[in-house]
Design an enzyme around this catalytic site. Sequence first.
Site, PDB file in Angstrom:
ATOM      1  N   CYS A  79      19.414  19.217  82.682  1.00  0.00           N
ATOM      2  CA  CYS A  79      18.814  20.445  83.231  1.00  0.00           C
ATOM      3  C   CYS A  79      17.496  20.740  82.526  1.00  0.00           C
ATOM      4  O   CYS A  79      17.478  21.133  81.359  1.00  0.00           O
ATOM      5  CB  CYS A  79      19.789  21.609  83.075  1.00  0.00           C
ATOM      6  SG  CYS A  79      19.086  23.235  83.405  1.00  0.00           S
ATOM      7  N   CYS A  82      16.945  24.283  81.197  1.00  0.00           N
ATOM      8  CA  CYS A  82      17.771  24.518  80.011  1.00  0.00           C
ATOM      9  C   CYS A  82      17.028  24.128  78.736  1.00  0.00           C
ATOM     10  O   CYS A  82      17.210  24.741  77.681  1.00  0.00           O
ATOM     11  CB  CYS A  82      19.075  23.725  80.093  1.00  0.00           C
ATOM     12  SG  CYS A  82      20.153  24.163  81.466  1.00  0.00           S
TER      13      CYS A  82
END
Length: 321
Positions: A79, A82
Amino acid sequence: MQPRNMSMSGVVDLAAVKAAGEAKAKAEQVRAEAARQGGSAAVPPSALVIDVDEAGFERDVLQRSAEVPVVLDFWAEWCEPCKQLGPLLERLAVEYNGRFLLAKIDVDANQMLMQQFGIQGIPAVFAVVAGQALPLFQGAVPEAQIRETLDQLIQVGEERFGLTGIAVDADADAPAPAARRAGPYDALLEAAMSALDAGDLAGAVQAYKNVLADDPAHPEAKLGLAQAELLTRVQDLDPGAVRKNAADNPADVAAQIAAADLDLVGGHVQDAFGRLVETVRRTAGDDRNAARLRLLELFEVIGADDPRVTAARQALARVLF
């Protein structure tokens, strides 16, 4: 910001925590018991950020939430947002000096926790205060908004549950980092990361390509390039229009490829893989090859060792052969 009870059937039992008043009483009992035993020892700043899994959730999150608000950062290695949000939250955890504890949860390794919290996409941030769950925000939001949310969380913890945080020993000794020889591509890789942080996707792509021009198999550069190119492809897309086009035109290979890119960026890895495998199955010639090549590119984004990649490779082989 209103707390709510979390039912974590199969992971932990929160049946005893039925209301804010009961949660406050429970927190007070825990703190009183700790005081009788001499109080909680001060922790080093490094202990303000912890990795949590399903097995340790009750101990590391629920029990700790009786003395300090615990912020949950749901993330995954693949991700990209993230990677921007995580370091920011870690820095703020140290800056807030024990007023909250940051617990990082890898969703790939803790699917049950992801399901119990109803996570639809990552990054997603929750908090647990005296055993009660609070949804905070989803996505990589601005630092000013995060600070405002954390301030509200801490206020709720203090006013409703009497949580005053944990003591931090800023001078606690920490092991010295192991010496590491600089690699031949460290400067280029650092330049790529700096470009990503600045939103310069073209600069990041070029920096990774500079590494691969000299070392075509460099794993970090291959992964970084795949991620940067994916972000470049989706940055100007209209998600609603792309998804409608893909739904209305199942035979349009370009539409399916664009939707698969959005699926992956949104964290729907298996949906992205499944969409392209199905596109390969029902096409031929150049269309089939375009879908196959994009699927292979998305495999690079996730990483060859991921079990979802392994399963998708097997599915691709079945439709090809």
